[in-house]
Write an enzyme that holds these catalytic residues in place. Structure first.
Site, PDB file in Angstrom:
ATOM      1  N   GLU A  90       0.732  -1.030  -0.061  1.00  0.00           N
ATOM      2  CA  GLU A  90      -0.142   0.178  -0.262  1.00  0.00           C
ATOM      3  C   GLU A  90       1.131   1.206  -0.274  1.00  0.00           C
ATOM      4  O   GLU A  90       1.929   0.966   0.456  1.00  0.00           O
ATOM      5  CB  GLU A  90      -0.705  -0.040   0.673  1.00  0.00           C
ATOM      6  CG  GLU A  90      -1.826  -1.285   1.194  1.00  0.00           C
ATOM      7  CD  GLU A  90      -3.234  -1.011   2.304  1.00  0.00           C
ATOM      8  OE1 GLU A  90      -2.238   0.539   3.512  1.00  0.00           O
ATOM      9  OE2 GLU A  90      -4.009  -1.636   2.904  1.00  0.00           O
ATOM     10  N   LYS A 139       1.645   4.393   1.731  1.00  0.00           N
ATOM     11  CA  LYS A 139       1.873   5.036   2.779  1.00  0.00           C
ATOM     12  C   LYS A 139       1.559   6.988   2.878  1.00  0.00           C
ATOM     13  O   LYS A 139       2.297   7.133   2.295  1.00  0.00           O
ATOM     14  CB  LYS A 139       2.953   5.245   3.542  1.00  0.00           C
ATOM     15  CG  LYS A 139       2.674   5.363   5.438  1.00  0.00           C
ATOM     16  CD  LYS A 139       4.083   5.683   5.571  1.00  0.00           C
ATOM     17  CE  LYS A 139       3.812   5.662   7.534  1.00  0.00           C
ATOM     18  NZ  LYS A 139       3.806   7.281   7.191  1.00  0.00           N
ATOM     19  N   LEU A 140      -0.058   7.247   3.185  1.00  0.00           N
ATOM     20  CA  LEU A 140      -0.327   8.132   3.104  1.00  0.00           C
ATOM     21  C   LEU A 140       0.227   9.715   4.084  1.00  0.00           C
ATOM     22  O   LEU A 140       0.345   9.091   5.051  1.00  0.00           O
ATOM     23  CB  LEU A 140      -2.004   7.793   2.919  1.00  0.00           C
ATOM     24  CG  LEU A 140      -1.957   7.721   1.460  1.00  0.00           C
ATOM     25  CD1 LEU A 140      -4.042   7.153   2.089  1.00  0.00           C
ATOM     26  CD2 LEU A 140      -2.099   7.691   0.452  1.00  0.00           C
ATOM     27  N   GLU A 163       5.639   9.570   0.390  1.00  0.00           N
ATOM     28  CA  GLU A 163       5.908   9.166   1.735  1.00  0.00           C
ATOM     29  C   GLU A 163       6.699   8.104   1.806  1.00  0.00           C
ATOM     30  O   GLU A 163       7.652   7.839   2.577  1.00  0.00           O
ATOM     31  CB  GLU A 163       4.549   9.671   2.713  1.00  0.00           C
ATOM     32  CG  GLU A 163       5.776   8.889   4.538  1.00  0.00           C
ATOM     33  CD  GLU A 163       4.817   9.935   5.295  1.00  0.00           C
ATOM     34  OE1 GLU A 163       4.589   9.200   6.458  1.00  0.00           O
ATOM     35  OE2 GLU A 163       3.546  10.437   5.009  1.00  0.00           O
ATOM     36  N   LYS A 173      10.440   3.071   3.771  1.00  0.00           N
ATOM     37  CA  LYS A 173      10.516   4.516   3.083  1.00  0.00           C
ATOM     38  C   LYS A 173      11.397   4.449   2.486  1.00  0.00           C
ATOM     39  O   LYS A 173      12.507   3.999   2.591  1.00  0.00           O
ATOM     40  CB  LYS A 173      11.020   5.920   4.526  1.00  0.00           C
ATOM     41  CG  LYS A 173      12.437   5.159   5.177  1.00  0.00           C
ATOM     42  CD  LYS A 173      12.210   6.152   5.858  1.00  0.00           C
ATOM     43  CE  LYS A 173      13.926   5.907   6.757  1.00  0.00           C
ATOM     44  NZ  LYS A 173      14.407   6.695   7.962  1.00  0.00           N
TER      45      LYS A 173
END
Length: 991
Positions: A313, A315-316, A474, A498
């Site tokens: 997914e 990362k928002l 992000e 990240k």
């Protein structure tokens, strides 16, 4: 999904009769609302009892770091002392006050008390009010020190509560503890929380000042700021109060409920009481911190088989939010349990979001709880906007619901936890996703189900990472679709990844420092971080000074000598922002009195200096004038050959960013072509294999370790994940024999890790031991370790309690003697995981269940530069190989090797010290230079092997940095990971 069918599920009870809500109520109202709440029989003790019996003793115990005990008594360990302090206070409260400890707990854990609204007071506001309370001239030394508490010159610089204590004790109203009770303090704090104007806050703080001594006032300030740091976590207090307290808090986020429902230690909660409830805020599951490599990410989930699927997914960049809906009534809570219903709407007719969700749910849905991220969407650009704009966008949308062009909140849903009366936390993520798709209907750019990408390889994660870097996102979250939802927990089922520090910018991202910020804590009194800006091309102020726009703030990577250098070259050049703000020379984001990231001091561009930085990525923001900023920037080096005129400009940055985006696109195209080629090759192999299934040859150890041993493997292994056939192959490769019947051979060892039908039948029979597959892996690992040490090995390990899935009474008694009272083995080496389990068993009732990654992640979210003060994490992202070649024992070296014995021992000592420091700093030491995860190669003063090392690492996909051994020691001394370029080994000449 039969167990989550919307037609069969019962409708939940009315939330108005089951929830716990935050209000300041009278005793009569409390009795009516909570008829079964416990009541104290005596008045609460003085507030001074809290700091004398709890805060100060806990703080003293934390600072000592040693056990206590008198002659002839058992020496207590710090955690035992901590628990003893809390147990004594609770016991005394129950005996002398009563069963309701809520008045004390809301002062001990103010950050967990959701029933008192926020005070809206920061350090500077409190300082201004206290200056008026004590009638001090705000321009006096004490007045200025109280308001500008971060400025240097005081012993307590960087500690606001400590600063208050120093100034108050010069002019106290009381020298001895006051008479204000805990109940009276709570009543006044309720009034303070409801006050928004200084003329209301002033008399409240005056009353505190008149009735408390300096020590009490210092702790009061910490309670208001919710910065206690007494040396004990909320888990410790919860466990001391009741065994179910922590779990109830996780499902309710209500300190009051924990205190009032669990006042009787003999009472235990049932199954449904430990589930989340509709319209009651819970503590959500959190993603584990990133692992050292993507390969480790996949392995840590137990996804070792080629076809095991995991989910990716995006990362928002928003705020974690939970949505509760019951018959058209809504509740919204943030991760920290802040109620945002007022902002997003309580029904289909109100708020910035709820009024647009009339068609968002399947008509069969009566009640639902969704977990997701609230982000800001710009409809004109059709893109996500930075997190800092969320609240403003929500307020604007609520005011102008018909405006289709203003920024708006968008709720991205990634999980469903409750549906029509059923709690779904024990269902798998895969099943929850199916329920989510059946229950929620996307409402374009208002509420949408978050997209997932199914993947099976590390390469697919890398591709997604490159894409999100190019898009300025992000990061990623990797999820195990077979996992359950675990409240207030971080584990390897969810791992966030990240982007690595961008190497594309390299040393070209050279920016001018235009401001400074004073630090707190250990860095109190010095400029600990700096504001950097970009030059506005061709624009100057009337006084000839060039114009700069704020771009980012950097505080990581500086050591003590760096700070001294900055102090030397900028002495007497810093200007206080409040006294003489720059007029056009430096532009910040915001306007008027509301300026973002305003520094404590600024410096004229012509007097300043240029720093080189590296960062994770570029992201959009409204906090800096550029509209963009660097995520996690880190100081690399000073650029002494550059000044304001050659520092990076706005146009230069835009061109650089465009070049990088283009390179990133090319790399993604190349990766796509590689994947397509690999797929075609894979198909060819399958065709050439004719009709038979192609299997990989066994690559494990081949020994005679299990010779003469018989095994019956009943189930697969769960950790590590291996099939029955793989375990049987492992046994056969090491001399053992496998059978399909428990009676096939005398002394047969039955292997099982799950309670399948056959295992359950053998357990009922009670005549066979069932051994976990992990014992087989442990035997092989021990054998290999012994051979590596030069020992013959050759024997299998005796069974120990953890090895047995089921044991007969005779075996259980026998194996109990193979470990000590804590479970520590007498025959096996203890690794990090084993040691952690031992420590948990020793202090099982008082262990902080957060691991270092969780603490690190939580601190990182609050304090960007926190790792610079924590030596135990400095090398957390490093995998280091140390070049010990030529430093072996002299007798082991070839006769032709010319090595001075004194130099050899000196160099060996330096590398051994460096290895110890790396391990202490949470780093990994790689035995082989060819290991895939190696990030740095450390060499000592002997540089004769440098060229050989360069050749060895040059072909690696990600080339490690070759650094001098001093990089390790100086990084530890500076308490920050210094940039490797400053310690790069550039010459093969012996130093």
């Amino acid at each position: 999904m039969a167990d989550i069918d919307m037609d069969d599920a019962p409708v939940a009870a009315d939330p108005q009769t089951t929830g716990y809500f935050s209000n300041v109520l009278s005793e009569a109202e409390l009795d009516e609302k909570y008829p079964d709440r416990p009541k104290n029989t005596k008045p609460t003790p003085p507030f001074s009892a809290l700091y004398q019996e709890v805060f100060e003793p806990l703080l003293a115990n934390k600072q000592k770091k040693v056990g206590i005990g008198g002659r002839g008594t058992k020496m207590l360990k710090p955690h035992e002392v901590r628990r003893q302090i809390i147990d004594q206070f609770i016991a005394k409260w129950r005996a002398q006050v009563g069963p309701d400890i809520y008045p004390a707990f809301r002062l001990i854990m103010p950050d967990k008390d959701r029933d008192r609204t926020v005070y809206g007071l920061k350090e500077k506001n409190i300082g201004k009010i206290l200056v008026k309370v004590m009638k001090i001239d705000k321009n006096s030394d004490d007045g200025n020190a109280m308001i500008n508490w971060k400025l240097p010159g005081q012993r307590s610089t960087g500690d606001f509560a400590g600063r208050c204590y120093e100034i108050i004790k010069k002019r106290p109203m009381r020298t001895k503890p006051g008479d204000m009770t805990i109940e009276q303090v709570n009543e006044l704090l309720d009034k303070l929380a409801g006050a928004t104007k200084e003329d209301v806050q002033l008399p409240i703080l005056t009353e505190f000042y008149n009735n408390m001594n300096p020590e009490e006032l210092m702790w009061l300030v910490r309670i208001i700021l919710k910065q206690m740091k007494v040396g004990a976590t909320e888990k410790t207090f919860f466990d001391a109060w009741h065994p179910d307290a922590e779990h109830l808090f996780n499902v309710s986020s209500q300190l009051k409920r924990v205190c009032w429902e669990l006042w009787d230690p003999a009472f235990r909660l049932g199954g449904e009481d430990l589930d989340i409830n509709l319209m009651s805020c819970f503590q959500p599951q959190l993603a584990q911190f990133q692992k050292r490599s993507l390969e480790t990410v996949v392995k840590s989930m137990g996804l070792e088989n080629e076809n095991d699927v995991f989910w990716i997914e995006e990362k928002l960049d928003g705020e974690r939010m939970q949505l509760h809906m019951h018959n058209g009534q809504f509740k919204f809570w943030s991760r920290k349990a802040k109620d945002y219903t007022y902002l997003y709407g309580g029904d289909f007719e109100s708020g910035s979001l709820a009024q647009f969700l009339k068609k968002a749910f399947n008509p069969k849905v009566k009640s639902i709880i969704l977990d997701g991220e609230m982000i800001t969407w710009d409809p004109k650009l059709d893109t996500i906007v930075g997190f800092g704009t969320l609240k403003g966008a929500a307020i604007e949308q609520a005011r102008n619901p018909e405006d289709q062009e203003c920024n708006r909140p968008l709720f991205k849903v990634f999980d469903i936890l409750y549906l029509n009366g059923k709690c779904l936390t024990k269902a798998s993520l895969e099943d929850r996703r199916e329920a989510l798709k059946a229950s929620v209907i996307n409402v374009d750019r208002r509420l949408e189900i978050h997209d997932i990408t199914e993947a099976t390889t590390v390469e697919e994660i890398e591709t997604q990472l490159r894409q999100i870097v190019a898009e300025g996102s992000e990061g990623l979250v990797i999820k195990n679709p077979r996992s359950m939802y675990k409240l207030n927990d971080r584990n390897d089922d969810w791992i966030k990844v990240k982007p690595e520090y961008m190497t594309e910018f390299g040393e070209e991202l050279d920016c001018l420092v235009i401001g400074g910020y004073y630090g707190s804590g250990r860095r109190g009194g010095i400029l600990a971080s700096y504001l950097c800006g970009l030059r506005v091309d061709g624009e100057f102020c009337s006084d000839g000074e060039p114009k700069f726009w704020s771009f980012f703030k950097v505080g990581g990577g500086f050591n003590a000598s760096d700070y001294k250098h900055i102090q030397h070259i900028t002495e007497d050049k810093w200007i206080k922002w409040g006294e003489n703000p720059p007029k056009g020379t430096i532009e910040l984001a915001g306007s008027g009195r509301r300026l973002f990231e305003k520094p404590d001091v600024w410096i004229k561009p012509r007097d300043s200096f240029v720093v080189s930085v590296k960062a994770a990525q570029v992201t959009s923001t409204d906090q800096f004038r550029m509209g963009k900023t660097l995520r996690f920037p880190r100081f690399k080096e000073f650029k002494k050959d550059k000044d304001w005129s050659s520092a990076l400009s706005i146009n230069g940055f835009v061109e650089l960013k465009a070049e990088i985006d283009m390179d990133m696109t090319k790399k993604m195209d190349v990766e796509h072509k590689k994947r397509q080629t690999a797929k075609r090759r894979k198909k060819e192999v399958i065709i050439l294999g004719q009709d038979e299934k192609v299997t990989e040859p066994y690559a494990g150890p081949k020994t005679n370790l299990f010779e003469g041993q018989s095994f019956y493997v009943l189930t697969e292994s769960t950790s590590p994940k291996k099939s029955i056939s793989e375990i049987e192959q492992l046994i056969k490769s090491n001399g053992g024999r496998t059978y399909k019947n428990e009676s096939a051979a005398e002394g047969i060892r039955i292997i099982g890790d799950r309670n399948v039908v056959k295992v359950a039948a053998l357990k009922r029979k009670g005549t066979f031991d069932i051994i976990r597959p992990s014992w087989i892996f442990a035997c092989l690992a021990h054998h290999e370790a012994e051979q590596a040490r030069g020992n013959p090995g050759g024997y299998i390990l005796p069974l120990e309690p953890p090895d047995l899935f089921y044991a007969t009474e005779e075996t259980a008694q026998r194996v109990a003697n193979t470990v000590d009272c804590y479970g520590d083995s007498y025959t096996r080496d203890v690794g990090p995981d084993d040691l952690l389990k031992l420590l948990e068993s020793i202090d099982d009732d008082d262990v902080d269940t957060r691991d270092s990654d969780q603490v690190k992640d939580e601190l990182l979210e609050e304090y960007e530069t926190v790792f610079d003060e924590l030596p135990g994490w400095i090398f957390a992202d490093s995998c280091v190989h140390l070049d010990y070649a030529r430093l072996a024992a002299k007798n082991d070296l070839p006769e032709s090797t010319d090595v001075d014995e004194a130099d050899r021992l000196s160099n060996l000592w330096k590398l051994e010290i460096a290895e110890l420091l790396i391990r202490f700093g949470d780093g990994v030491v790689a035995d082989k230079i060819g290991d895939e995860d190696v990030t740095q190669v450390v060499v000592g003063p002997d540089r004769s092997r440098v060229e050989k090392i360069r050749n060895a690492i040059s072909s690696k996909k990600k080339v490690p940095r070759l650094v001098d051994v001093d990089w390790v020691g100086q990084s530890m001394e500076a308490r920050t990971l210094l940039d490797e370029a400053r310690f790069a080994v550039t010459s093969a000449a012996s130093a």
